[in-house]
Design an enzyme around this catalytic site. Sequence first.
Site, PDB file in Angstrom:
ATOM      1  N   MET A  33      27.202  68.387  20.591  1.00  0.00           N
ATOM      2  CA  MET A  33      25.817  68.358  21.165  1.00  0.00           C
ATOM      3  C   MET A  33      25.375  69.883  21.507  1.00  0.00           C
ATOM      4  O   MET A  33      24.417  70.117  22.282  1.00  0.00           O
ATOM      5  CB  MET A  33      26.162  67.898  22.518  1.00  0.00           C
ATOM      6  CG  MET A  33      26.508  66.393  22.370  1.00  0.00           C
ATOM      7  SD  MET A  33      26.152  65.182  23.907  1.00  0.00           S
ATOM      8  CE  MET A  33      27.153  65.939  25.072  1.00  0.00           C
ATOM      9  N   GLY A  34      25.777  70.686  20.628  1.00  0.00           N
ATOM     10  CA  GLY A  34      25.225  72.090  20.721  1.00  0.00           C
ATOM     11  C   GLY A  34      25.970  73.183  21.720  1.00  0.00           C
ATOM     12  O   GLY A  34      26.890  72.594  22.352  1.00  0.00           O
ATOM     13  N   GLY A  39      35.800  76.658  20.634  1.00  0.00           N
ATOM     14  CA  GLY A  39      36.464  75.409  20.049  1.00  0.00           C
ATOM     15  C   GLY A  39      35.731  74.532  19.204  1.00  0.00           C
ATOM     16  O   GLY A  39      36.239  73.985  18.206  1.00  0.00           O
ATOM     17  N   HIS A  40      34.244  74.619  19.199  1.00  0.00           N
ATOM     18  CA  HIS A  40      33.483  74.016  18.164  1.00  0.00           C
ATOM     19  C   HIS A  40      33.835  74.638  16.767  1.00  0.00           C
ATOM     20  O   HIS A  40      34.100  73.946  15.618  1.00  0.00           O
ATOM     21  CB  HIS A  40      31.790  73.887  18.317  1.00  0.00           C
ATOM     22  CG  HIS A  40      31.405  73.255  19.779  1.00  0.00           C
ATOM     23  ND1 HIS A  40      31.213  73.860  20.818  1.00  0.00           N
ATOM     24  CD2 HIS A  40      31.481  72.045  19.936  1.00  0.00           C
ATOM     25  CE1 HIS A  40      30.906  72.962  21.750  1.00  0.00           C
ATOM     26  NE2 HIS A  40      30.966  71.898  21.056  1.00  0.00           N
ATOM     27  N   GLN A 156      37.708  60.529  24.196  1.00  0.00           N
ATOM     28  CA  GLN A 156      36.615  60.241  22.992  1.00  0.00           C
ATOM     29  C   GLN A 156      37.332  60.124  21.847  1.00  0.00           C
ATOM     30  O   GLN A 156      37.072  59.428  21.012  1.00  0.00           O
ATOM     31  CB  GLN A 156      35.857  61.613  23.235  1.00  0.00           C
ATOM     32  CG  GLN A 156      34.862  61.521  21.936  1.00  0.00           C
ATOM     33  CD  GLN A 156      33.727  62.601  22.489  1.00  0.00           C
ATOM     34  OE1 GLN A 156      32.894  62.459  22.958  1.00  0.00           O
ATOM     35  NE2 GLN A 156      34.015  63.838  21.517  1.00  0.00           N
ATOM     36  N   MET A 187      37.741  75.672  26.908  1.00  0.00           N
ATOM     37  CA  MET A 187      36.380  75.902  26.666  1.00  0.00           C
ATOM     38  C   MET A 187      35.471  74.760  26.635  1.00  0.00           C
ATOM     39  O   MET A 187      35.913  73.666  26.232  1.00  0.00           O
ATOM     40  CB  MET A 187      36.022  76.536  25.217  1.00  0.00           C
ATOM     41  CG  MET A 187      36.760  78.090  25.327  1.00  0.00           C
ATOM     42  SD  MET A 187      36.168  78.943  24.150  1.00  0.00           S
ATOM     43  CE  MET A 187      37.177  80.462  24.071  1.00  0.00           C
TER      44      MET A 187
END
Length: 284
Positions: A33-34, A39-40, A156, A187
């Site tokens: 989600m930006g 982490g991303h 999730q 994070m």
Amino acid sequence: MPIAPVIKEPEALITWAEEQHRGGHTIGVVPTMGYLHEGHVSLVRRAKAECARVVASIFVNPTQFGPKEDLARYPRDLGGDLAKLSAAGVDLVFVPEKEAMYPAGFDTYVVPGEIASTLCGASRPGHFRGVATVVLMLLRMARADRAYFGEKDFQQLAVIRRMAKDLWLGVDVIGCPIVREPDGLAMSSRNVYLSPRERAQAVCLSQALAAVANRVAAGERHAEALRALMRTMIEAADTARVDYVEVVDALTLRPITTLDRDALAAVAVFFGKTRLIDNRQLHI
Ligand code: PAF
């Protein structure tokens, strides 16, 4: 550094993805989600290591937010996100408009079952319906072979794994370890909402989870004693308001009484208006 190409239209993503498959390339997808953090980026790195092509998506998905949640103020930084994704080597960034994902007349949702009924599923009704629906769309549009999600959102990940299996998506769902700040805070894009005092106190989450892991290593097997320990440690922070502190079966995510199998300690706590989650796997 060249900025990765950006696509906004689902049809263009499908055309690109089908071309990659015709060329014999596997596709790894990193849905986000930006407002990206390390982490991303760790998900993108893992995808790069395992797939010939990597697509990241940036879409703040309205259907996974409740009416009183933070959809309107969710942090955004498209320029910064594109720079981070490009530096990490993604091949394509998909940034759809809301109308492209949910056109007029859209009327079909994925409703996860039991796995979504506890923890965040209990506190955020409809949340995992929104997550499962958008993830299914993104994985289909990108013709994903593999998809990467962080273990911070453990439930999730479990919901998406279950969906991939039950609906025969043919996508390998890969969970990646939680990335933490130096003091232990997991994070999260939402950490930016925290006041300095809340930020300082939010470290109690990872500390409480570490204390639980130590107790388990020392032989504690009563889940209720572990819940009480977490609650006491977290409630010592005056800006913290517990949503849940739980010890659940690591597979079903149902609360347990005795640690006689792999388990998960999981917490959701408000600091002011900001709801943070964290978890730790407990292997015995
Ligand atoms: O974890 C997230 O950022 C979101 O829930 C996801 C998986 C991108 C779906 O909107």
